[in-house]
Design a protein around this motif. Structure first.
Motif, mmCIF file in Angstrom:
data_model
loop_
_atom_site.group_PDB
_atom_site.id
_atom_site.type_symbol
_atom_site.label_atom_id
_atom_site.label_comp_id
_atom_site.label_asym_id
_atom_site.label_seq_id
_atom_site.Cartn_x
_atom_site.Cartn_y
_atom_site.Cartn_z
ATOM 1 N N SER A 5 -12.335 -100.136 26.486
ATOM 2 C CA SER A 5 -11.956 -100.099 27.892
ATOM 3 C C SER A 5 -10.579 -99.490 28.083
ATOM 4 C CB SER A 5 -12.004 -101.502 28.497
ATOM 5 O OG SER A 5 -11.045 -102.336 27.903
ATOM 6 N N ALA A 6 -9.787 -99.438 27.031
ATOM 7 C CA ALA A 6 -8.490 -98.769 27.113
ATOM 8 C C ALA A 6 -8.643 -97.283 27.375
ATOM 9 C CB ALA A 6 -7.712 -98.983 25.817
ATOM 10 N N PHE A 7 -9.819 -96.747 27.125
ATOM 11 C CA PHE A 7 -10.044 -95.308 27.265
ATOM 12 C C PHE A 7 -10.834 -94.965 28.523
ATOM 13 C CE2 PHE A 7 -9.182 -96.308 22.893
ATOM 14 C CZ PHE A 7 -8.165 -95.409 22.606
ATOM 15 N N THR A 8 -10.925 -95.910 29.434
ATOM 16 C CA THR A 8 -11.553 -95.659 30.723
ATOM 17 C C THR A 8 -10.541 -95.012 31.656
ATOM 18 O OG1 THR A 8 -12.922 -97.631 30.430
ATOM 19 C CG2 THR A 8 -12.764 -96.716 32.655
ATOM 20 N N PRO A 9 -10.867 -93.865 32.245
ATOM 21 C CA PRO A 9 -9.926 -93.235 33.174
ATOM 22 C C PRO A 9 -9.634 -94.145 34.360
ATOM 23 C CG PRO A 9 -11.632 -91.690 32.513
ATOM 24 C CD PRO A 9 -12.064 -93.042 32.016
ATOM 25 N N ARG A 14 -0.789 -92.075 43.022
ATOM 26 C CA ARG A 14 -1.357 -90.732 43.151
ATOM 27 C C ARG A 14 -1.624 -90.076 41.797
ATOM 28 N NH1 ARG A 14 1.581 -86.806 47.408
ATOM 29 N NH2 ARG A 14 2.092 -88.895 48.201
ATOM 30 N N THR A 15 -1.287 -90.760 40.713
ATOM 31 C CA THR A 15 -1.421 -90.176 39.380
ATOM 32 C C THR A 15 -2.750 -90.562 38.744
ATOM 33 O OG1 THR A 15 0.986 -90.329 39.091
ATOM 34 C CG2 THR A 15 -0.337 -89.942 37.120
ATOM 35 N N ARG A 16 -3.532 -89.566 38.369
ATOM 36 C CA ARG A 16 -4.784 -89.798 37.664
ATOM 37 C C ARG A 16 -4.493 -89.882 36.165
ATOM 38 N NH1 ARG A 16 -9.389 -89.090 40.373
ATOM 39 N NH2 ARG A 16 -10.505 -88.506 38.468
ATOM 40 N N LEU A 17 -5.047 -90.906 35.516
ATOM 41 C CA LEU A 17 -4.799 -91.130 34.096
ATOM 42 C C LEU A 17 -6.114 -91.043 33.332
ATOM 43 C CD1 LEU A 17 -2.481 -94.278 34.347
ATOM 44 C CD2 LEU A 17 -1.884 -91.873 34.611
ATOM 45 N N ARG A 18 -6.101 -90.328 32.228
ATOM 46 C CA ARG A 18 -7.346 -90.176 31.461
ATOM 47 C C ARG A 18 -7.649 -91.401 30.609
ATOM 48 N NH1 ARG A 18 -5.760 -85.177 27.469
ATOM 49 N NH2 ARG A 18 -4.088 -86.161 26.263
ATOM 50 N N GLN A 47 3.740 -83.928 21.960
ATOM 51 C CA GLN A 47 3.057 -84.530 20.831
ATOM 52 C C GLN A 47 2.380 -85.849 21.210
ATOM 53 O OE1 GLN A 47 5.780 -85.079 17.574
ATOM 54 N NE2 GLN A 47 5.988 -82.889 17.138
ATOM 55 N N ARG A 48 2.939 -86.551 22.181
ATOM 56 C CA ARG A 48 2.469 -87.900 22.524
ATOM 57 C C ARG A 48 1.636 -87.926 23.805
ATOM 58 N NH1 ARG A 48 6.574 -87.437 19.459
ATOM 59 N NH2 ARG A 48 6.973 -89.012 17.843
ATOM 60 N N ALA A 49 1.141 -86.766 24.195
ATOM 61 C CA ALA A 49 0.406 -86.646 25.449
ATOM 62 C C ALA A 49 -1.021 -87.175 25.359
ATOM 63 C CB ALA A 49 0.406 -85.194 25.922
ATOM 64 N N GLY A 50 -1.387 -87.825 24.261
ATOM 65 C CA GLY A 50 -2.643 -88.562 24.214
ATOM 66 C C GLY A 50 -2.597 -89.808 25.066
ATOM 67 N N ALA A 51 -1.403 -90.255 25.421
ATOM 68 C CA ALA A 51 -1.258 -91.361 26.368
ATOM 69 C C ALA A 51 -1.734 -90.899 27.743
ATOM 70 C CB ALA A 51 0.193 -91.818 26.441
ATOM 71 N N GLY A 52 -2.335 -91.818 28.490
ATOM 72 C CA GLY A 52 -2.723 -91.466 29.845
ATOM 73 C C GLY A 52 -1.516 -91.154 30.707
ATOM 74 N N LEU A 53 -0.406 -91.829 30.430
ATOM 75 C CA LEU A 53 0.846 -91.611 31.156
ATOM 76 C C LEU A 53 2.002 -91.767 30.195
ATOM 77 C CD1 LEU A 53 2.484 -91.288 33.816
ATOM 78 C CD2 LEU A 53 2.428 -93.789 34.010
#
Length: 358
Positions: A5-9, A14-18, A47-53
């Motif tokens: 569930s941590a990987f649910t967008p 106003r910010t969309r998170l993947r 490098q750390r942009a795998g984070a949703g934010l």
């Protein structure tokens, strides 16, 4: 709640998170001497942009706001322009990024501020010592801010928010935690005022509330978040009535439509976390604390989600693992962070932590 569930967008204002993973703000002290972000800064966040934010390192809103060497600023057009490369790098990697706005208040020597005296709610020095390039020195006694100076500082937060959005950031965060200026207003030990900026719980939370609202007026509330550290007791801030203080603060801000609330959990205070979650109707981000033996991120994240977090904020784990999202999904393994390279220095301990596939 399962780890996946941590990987649910999702969305935060106003910010969309993947995904629901957030990289915490962490001071790295690798800006230029005049506070500009660099190409290395851009690569670090990319490098750390795998984070949703990603929430950037604390970024001072004025020369007087600086507490530490080679930390970045956002109070000139040149500062804003230097951050554009960071935003472009993160967006190019598919993630979102917010800029954390910072004022150190009484923390830091005058040499960090070009000789300017520290401003704080009252003329009470912080305990302990502070770092300068010349070594550790005692915190100096600050100057108690006048009403006009308080209002001017709140305007500086709003001005910095505008500069950040102009540089392309998806949002901004008020650093209201860890013993810095907004947090200093909360504690009776450092805020002895008897005017409308002190005394009662409503008076002590007023600076934070008005700074957040000034930022929201400048860029929209759905682009603004607030970081708090209830019951942390950091850098001499004795809140004296944590439940009442944060109840007052959250009650004031809950209907303002902020992007999210970012809570740094105090050791042993999951009860407080759950209470704050009930008091906040918006997006709730938790930087969790585990009281038992340190747990791996793939255990910490679902535990935080089960406690009611919408977003899970991690710091050192992202510092040492640029691909932390993939490691969490796989259940590890994890690199260990090297404290010797946390602040300042070269690319070592900044850009060279290994990825899973070398």
């Amino acid at each position: 709640m399962s780890t996946t569930s941590a990987f649910t967008p999702t969305t935060a204002g106003r910010t969309r998170l993947r995904n629901r993973l957030v990289m915490s703000s962490m001071t790295r002290s690798r800006a230029t001497a005049d506070g500009r972000a660099t190409a290395e800064t851009a690569e670090y966040y990319r490098q750390r942009a795998g984070a949703g934010l990603l929430v950037t390192e604390a970024t001072q809103i004025s020369p007087r706001a600086q507490s530490y060497p080679t930390t970045p600023g956002i109070h000139t057009a040149e500062h804003a322009a230097s951050w554009e490369q960071v935003v472009e790098a993160v967006h190019g990697a598919g993630s979102a990024v917010h800029l954390q706005l910072f004022h150190g208040g009484r923390i830091g020597d005058a040499s960090m501020r070009g000789g300017l005296a520290a401003h704080a709610p009252s003329a009470v020095a912080a305990p302990g010592k502070t770092y300068t390039p010349a070594g550790l020195v005692d915190h100096p006694a600050p100057v108690a801010m006048t009403d006009a100076e308080i209002r001017a500082t709140i305007r500086e937060f709003a001005d910095a928010a505008r500069l950040a959005l102009g540089a392309g950031f998806d949002g901004v965060q008020l650093h209201g935690a860890n013993g810095y200026l907004p947090h200093q207003f909360l504690g009776r030990s450092g805020n002895t005022r008897t005017d409308d900026w002190g005394g009662t719980a409503a008076g002590r939370v007023r600076f934070t509330v008005e700074a957040v609202r000034a930022m929201a007026d400048a860029v929209g509330p759905d682009r603004v978040s607030l970081r708090i550290s209830p019951a942390a007791g950091l850098q001499g801030v004795d809140e004296d009535g944590t439940d009442e203080l944060y109840g007052e603060m959250l009650s004031a801000l809950d209907d303002d439509g902020l992007a999210f609330l970012d809570v740094v959990e105090a050791p042993g205070r999951r009860d407080l976390t759950l209470s704050l979650r009930k008091s906040w109707s918006g997006v709730f981000a938790l930087n969790p604390h585990r009281d038992a033996e340190p747990a791996p991120p793939h255990e910490v994240v679902p535990d935080a989600l089960a406690a009611g977090a919408d977003l899970v904020v991690l710091g050192r784990a992202w510092l040492a693992n640029p691909d932390l999202d993939r490691r969490i999904a796989r259940g590890g393994p994890y690199n260990e962070a090297d404290p010797a390279t946390f602040y300042g220095g070269t690319a070592a301990g900044y850009l060279d932590y290994p990825l899973l596939e070398g």
